[in-house]
Write a protein that holds these residues in place. Structure first.
Motif, PDB file in Angstrom:
ATOM      1  N   SER A 147      18.199  35.948  36.048  1.00  0.00           N
ATOM      2  CA  SER A 147      16.776  35.726  35.796  1.00  0.00           C
ATOM      3  C   SER A 147      15.991  36.129  37.035  1.00  0.00           C
ATOM      4  CB  SER A 147      16.515  34.251  35.464  1.00  0.00           C
ATOM      5  OG  SER A 147      16.941  33.423  36.522  1.00  0.00           O
ATOM      6  N   ILE A 148      15.033  36.987  36.848  1.00  0.00           N
ATOM      7  CA  ILE A 148      14.254  37.491  37.974  1.00  0.00           C
ATOM      8  C   ILE A 148      12.809  37.645  37.507  1.00  0.00           C
ATOM      9  CG2 ILE A 148      14.689  39.924  37.447  1.00  0.00           C
ATOM     10  CD1 ILE A 148      14.908  40.351  40.501  1.00  0.00           C
ATOM     11  N   PRO A 149      11.830  37.331  38.352  1.00  0.00           N
ATOM     12  CA  PRO A 149      10.426  37.396  37.933  1.00  0.00           C
ATOM     13  C   PRO A 149       9.999  38.798  37.511  1.00  0.00           C
ATOM     14  CG  PRO A 149      10.642  36.081  39.924  1.00  0.00           C
ATOM     15  CD  PRO A 149      11.974  36.721  39.698  1.00  0.00           C
ATOM     16  N   LEU A 150       9.311  38.864  36.361  1.00  0.00           N
ATOM     17  CA  LEU A 150       8.811  40.127  35.817  1.00  0.00           C
ATOM     18  C   LEU A 150       7.310  40.021  35.561  1.00  0.00           C
ATOM     19  CD1 LEU A 150      11.493  40.837  33.060  1.00  0.00           C
ATOM     20  CD2 LEU A 150      11.351  41.959  35.285  1.00  0.00           C
ATOM     21  N   LEU A 151       6.605  41.114  35.818  1.00  0.00           N
ATOM     22  CA  LEU A 151       5.190  41.232  35.484  1.00  0.00           C
ATOM     23  C   LEU A 151       5.006  42.497  34.665  1.00  0.00           C
ATOM     24  CD1 LEU A 151       2.088  40.781  35.744  1.00  0.00           C
ATOM     25  CD2 LEU A 151       2.217  41.966  37.958  1.00  0.00           C
ATOM     26  N   LEU A 152       4.451  42.369  33.468  1.00  0.00           N
ATOM     27  CA  LEU A 152       4.155  43.519  32.614  1.00  0.00           C
ATOM     28  C   LEU A 152       2.664  43.826  32.729  1.00  0.00           C
ATOM     29  CD1 LEU A 152       4.970  45.615  30.488  1.00  0.00           C
ATOM     30  CD2 LEU A 152       4.551  43.868  28.729  1.00  0.00           C
ATOM     31  N   ILE A 153       2.339  45.031  33.197  1.00  0.00           N
ATOM     32  CA  ILE A 153       0.941  45.439  33.358  1.00  0.00           C
ATOM     33  C   ILE A 153       0.606  46.559  32.388  1.00  0.00           C
ATOM     34  CG2 ILE A 153      -0.667  46.667  34.872  1.00  0.00           C
ATOM     35  CD1 ILE A 153       0.187  45.068  37.165  1.00  0.00           C
ATOM     36  N   ALA A 154      -0.455  46.339  31.610  1.00  0.00           N
ATOM     37  CA  ALA A 154      -1.038  47.395  30.773  1.00  0.00           C
ATOM     38  C   ALA A 154      -2.202  47.993  31.567  1.00  0.00           C
ATOM     39  CB  ALA A 154      -1.513  46.819  29.447  1.00  0.00           C
ATOM     40  N   SER A 166      -2.021  48.691  20.922  1.00  0.00           N
ATOM     41  CA  SER A 166      -2.972  47.653  20.512  1.00  0.00           C
ATOM     42  C   SER A 166      -2.979  46.488  21.501  1.00  0.00           C
ATOM     43  CB  SER A 166      -2.630  47.138  19.119  1.00  0.00           C
ATOM     44  OG  SER A 166      -1.457  46.339  19.167  1.00  0.00           O
ATOM     45  N   PRO A 167      -4.069  45.703  21.550  1.00  0.00           N
ATOM     46  CA  PRO A 167      -4.142  44.553  22.454  1.00  0.00           C
ATOM     47  C   PRO A 167      -3.082  43.491  22.170  1.00  0.00           C
ATOM     48  CG  PRO A 167      -6.330  45.131  21.630  1.00  0.00           C
ATOM     49  CD  PRO A 167      -5.344  45.931  20.831  1.00  0.00           C
ATOM     50  N   GLU A 168      -2.564  43.462  20.942  1.00  0.00           N
ATOM     51  CA  GLU A 168      -1.579  42.441  20.578  1.00  0.00           C
ATOM     52  C   GLU A 168      -0.157  42.824  21.003  1.00  0.00           C
ATOM     53  OE1 GLU A 168      -5.189  42.302  18.408  1.00  0.00           O
ATOM     54  OE2 GLU A 168      -3.650  43.886  18.283  1.00  0.00           O
ATOM     55  N   GLU A 169       0.126  44.127  21.074  1.00  0.00           N
ATOM     56  CA  GLU A 169       1.499  44.568  21.328  1.00  0.00           C
ATOM     57  C   GLU A 169       1.974  44.219  22.742  1.00  0.00           C
ATOM     58  OE1 GLU A 169       2.596  48.479  18.931  1.00  0.00           O
ATOM     59  OE2 GLU A 169       0.570  48.641  19.767  1.00  0.00           O
ATOM     60  N   GLY A 170       1.073  44.306  23.719  1.00  0.00           N
ATOM     61  CA  GLY A 170       1.467  43.997  25.095  1.00  0.00           C
ATOM     62  C   GLY A 170       1.913  42.561  25.282  1.00  0.00           C
ATOM     63  N   PRO A 171       1.068  41.570  24.913  1.00  0.00           N
ATOM     64  CA  PRO A 171       1.489  40.175  25.043  1.00  0.00           C
ATOM     65  C   PRO A 171       2.738  39.843  24.229  1.00  0.00           C
ATOM     66  CG  PRO A 171      -0.884  40.326  24.743  1.00  0.00           C
ATOM     67  CD  PRO A 171      -0.349  41.702  24.515  1.00  0.00           C
ATOM     68  N   GLN A 172       2.873  40.466  23.060  1.00  0.00           N
ATOM     69  CA  GLN A 172       4.058  40.209  22.240  1.00  0.00           C
ATOM     70  C   GLN A 172       5.326  40.674  22.960  1.00  0.00           C
ATOM     71  OE1 GLN A 172       3.891  41.886  18.290  1.00  0.00           O
ATOM     72  NE2 GLN A 172       6.039  41.440  17.853  1.00  0.00           N
ATOM     73  N   LEU A 173       5.265  41.869  23.545  1.00  0.00           N
ATOM     74  CA  LEU A 173       6.421  42.390  24.279  1.00  0.00           C
ATOM     75  C   LEU A 173       6.709  41.527  25.505  1.00  0.00           C
ATOM     76  CD1 LEU A 173       8.607  44.500  24.709  1.00  0.00           C
ATOM     77  CD2 LEU A 173       6.905  45.935  25.880  1.00  0.00           C
ATOM     78  N   ALA A 174       5.657  41.102  26.188  1.00  0.00           N
ATOM     79  CA  ALA A 174       5.831  40.245  27.367  1.00  0.00           C
ATOM     80  C   ALA A 174       6.550  38.953  26.991  1.00  0.00           C
ATOM     81  CB  ALA A 174       4.482  39.939  28.005  1.00  0.00           C
ATOM     82  N   GLY A 175       6.212  38.409  25.811  1.00  0.00           N
ATOM     83  CA  GLY A 175       6.891  37.205  25.346  1.00  0.00           C
ATOM     84  C   GLY A 175       8.369  37.449  25.110  1.00  0.00           C
ATOM     85  N   GLU A 176       8.700  38.604  24.545  1.00  0.00           N
ATOM     86  CA  GLU A 176      10.100  38.942  24.302  1.00  0.00           C
ATOM     87  C   GLU A 176      10.871  39.084  25.606  1.00  0.00           C
ATOM     88  OE1 GLU A 176      10.421  42.414  21.909  1.00  0.00           O
ATOM     89  OE2 GLU A 176       9.015  41.695  20.367  1.00  0.00           O
ATOM     90  N   LEU A 177      10.192  39.631  26.614  1.00  0.00           N
ATOM     91  CA  LEU A 177      10.847  39.889  27.895  1.00  0.00           C
ATOM     92  C   LEU A 177      10.767  38.699  28.839  1.00  0.00           C
ATOM     93  CD1 LEU A 177       9.496  43.514  28.568  1.00  0.00           C
ATOM     94  CD2 LEU A 177      11.585  42.831  27.368  1.00  0.00           C
ATOM     95  N   THR A 178      10.104  37.635  28.405  1.00  0.00           N
ATOM     96  CA  THR A 178       9.830  36.464  29.250  1.00  0.00           C
ATOM     97  C   THR A 178       9.205  36.875  30.578  1.00  0.00           C
ATOM     98  OG1 THR A 178      12.076  36.446  30.220  1.00  0.00           O
ATOM     99  CG2 THR A 178      11.711  35.126  28.219  1.00  0.00           C
ATOM    100  N   SER A 179       8.143  37.653  30.475  1.00  0.00           N
ATOM    101  CA  SER A 179       7.442  38.129  31.665  1.00  0.00           C
ATOM    102  C   SER A 179       5.970  37.721  31.595  1.00  0.00           C
ATOM    103  CB  SER A 179       7.541  39.653  31.777  1.00  0.00           C
ATOM    104  OG  SER A 179       6.777  40.284  30.750  1.00  0.00           O
ATOM    105  N   THR A 180       5.315  37.742  32.751  1.00  0.00           N
ATOM    106  CA  THR A 180       3.876  37.561  32.800  1.00  0.00           C
ATOM    107  C   THR A 180       3.213  38.852  32.327  1.00  0.00           C
ATOM    108  OG1 THR A 180       4.215  36.157  34.729  1.00  0.00           O
ATOM    109  CG2 THR A 180       1.971  36.877  34.307  1.00  0.00           C
ATOM    110  N   TYR A 181       1.990  38.744  31.779  1.00  0.00           N
ATOM    111  CA  TYR A 181       1.311  39.923  31.241  1.00  0.00           C
ATOM    112  C   TYR A 181      -0.124  40.003  31.745  1.00  0.00           C
ATOM    113  CZ  TYR A 181      -1.121  42.954  27.921  1.00  0.00           C
ATOM    114  OH  TYR A 181      -1.893  43.937  27.365  1.00  0.00           O
TER     115      TYR A 181
END
Length: 250
Positions: A147-154, A166-181
């Motif tokens: 487990s290592i900290p991840l940040l997903l930036i759009a 789309s605005p929804e796809e980024g947060p959804q992917l971040a949830g799957e990856l357990t990352s901040t968005y």
């Protein structure tokens, strides 16, 4: 502390030299804690622009081919001064099967070296968004910590008319990856970029602080003495000069 297999360690710890990073000034005490981040993503998503925006508050639109610069700064997180190192990287692309990524060996070494990750895609390029999931899977295969900290930036949030993700796809992917968005614009708004990077620094710093004094895993890299900030300043002067010439021509 869980050690990686010997063959893995030898694979990623030999002959790995990064571009120059500045030394601490003479007589100045170096921070006791080092936070190492690596920024990864597809082609032309704005990785370098985000790093420069975060570190200098400036936006530079044009860059030379990314050779993987390592930027180093003293940085204060929650009242504690740390040594912050941010590794820029060449772009990552998908292989023909669209389930695996094609990346340079330098990127694999950077992944093994880092304490935290910034995964970047452009809202105007769906292909760059498709890279993120297999890239994250690749990170977890290589990195010795589960487990290592991840940040997903759009990035490129100012180009809404050209949006492909789309605005929804980024947060959804971040949830799957357990990352901040975070959706940001490196071009238009420093605050959003700074907040996203700062939160990741906080998370990584807490993880390092919670290691109970154990020796941290990572590559032992020689610090070159010549600062790469000189190159950054040179590029910035070139941009200002070219803009001045264009204005004069008009």
């Amino acid at each position: 502390m869980r050690l990686p297999p010997q063959d893995t360690m030898s694979q990623y710890s030999s002959n790995f030299l990064l571009l120059p990073i500045p030394e601490c000034p003479l007589g100045d005490c170096a921070p006791s804690k080092t936070v190492k981040l690596v920024v990864l993503g597809g082609n032309s998503v704005g990785k370098t622009a985000l790093i420069v925006r975060f570190l200098t508050k400036r936006f530079i639109g044009d860059y030379e081919t990314n050779a993987g610069a390592l930027y180093s700064r003293k940085f204060t997180v929650d009242g504690e001064q740390i040594s912050l190192q941010i590794q820029d990287t060449p772009f990552v692309s998908l292989e023909d099967d669209a389930e695996n990524i094609c990346c340079q060996e330098q990127i694999n070494r950077s992944i093994y070296w880092a304490d935290g990750f910034v995964l970047v895609y452009s809202i105007t390029d769906y292909e760059s968004f498709r890279v993120v999931r297999p890239l994250c899977q690749h990170i977890r295969k290589i990195h010795p910590n589960a487990s290592i900290p991840l940040l997903l930036i759009a990035n490129k949030g100012d180009l809404l008319r050209a949006r492909q993700v789309s605005p929804e796809e980024g947060p959804q992917l971040a949830g799957e990856l357990t990352s901040t968005y975070a959706e940001v614009s490196a071009r238009e708004r420093f605050e959003g970029v700074h907040e996203a990077f700062y939160q990741l620094c906080q998370e990584v710093s807490r993880v390092i602080g919670g290691s109970n004094g154990e020796k941290r895993r990572g590559l032992h890299l020689v610090r070159p003495k010549s600062p790469n900030m000189q190159d950054l300043k040179r590029r910035f002067r070139q941009v200002l000069s070219s803009k001045a010439k264009s204005s004069t021509t008009l």
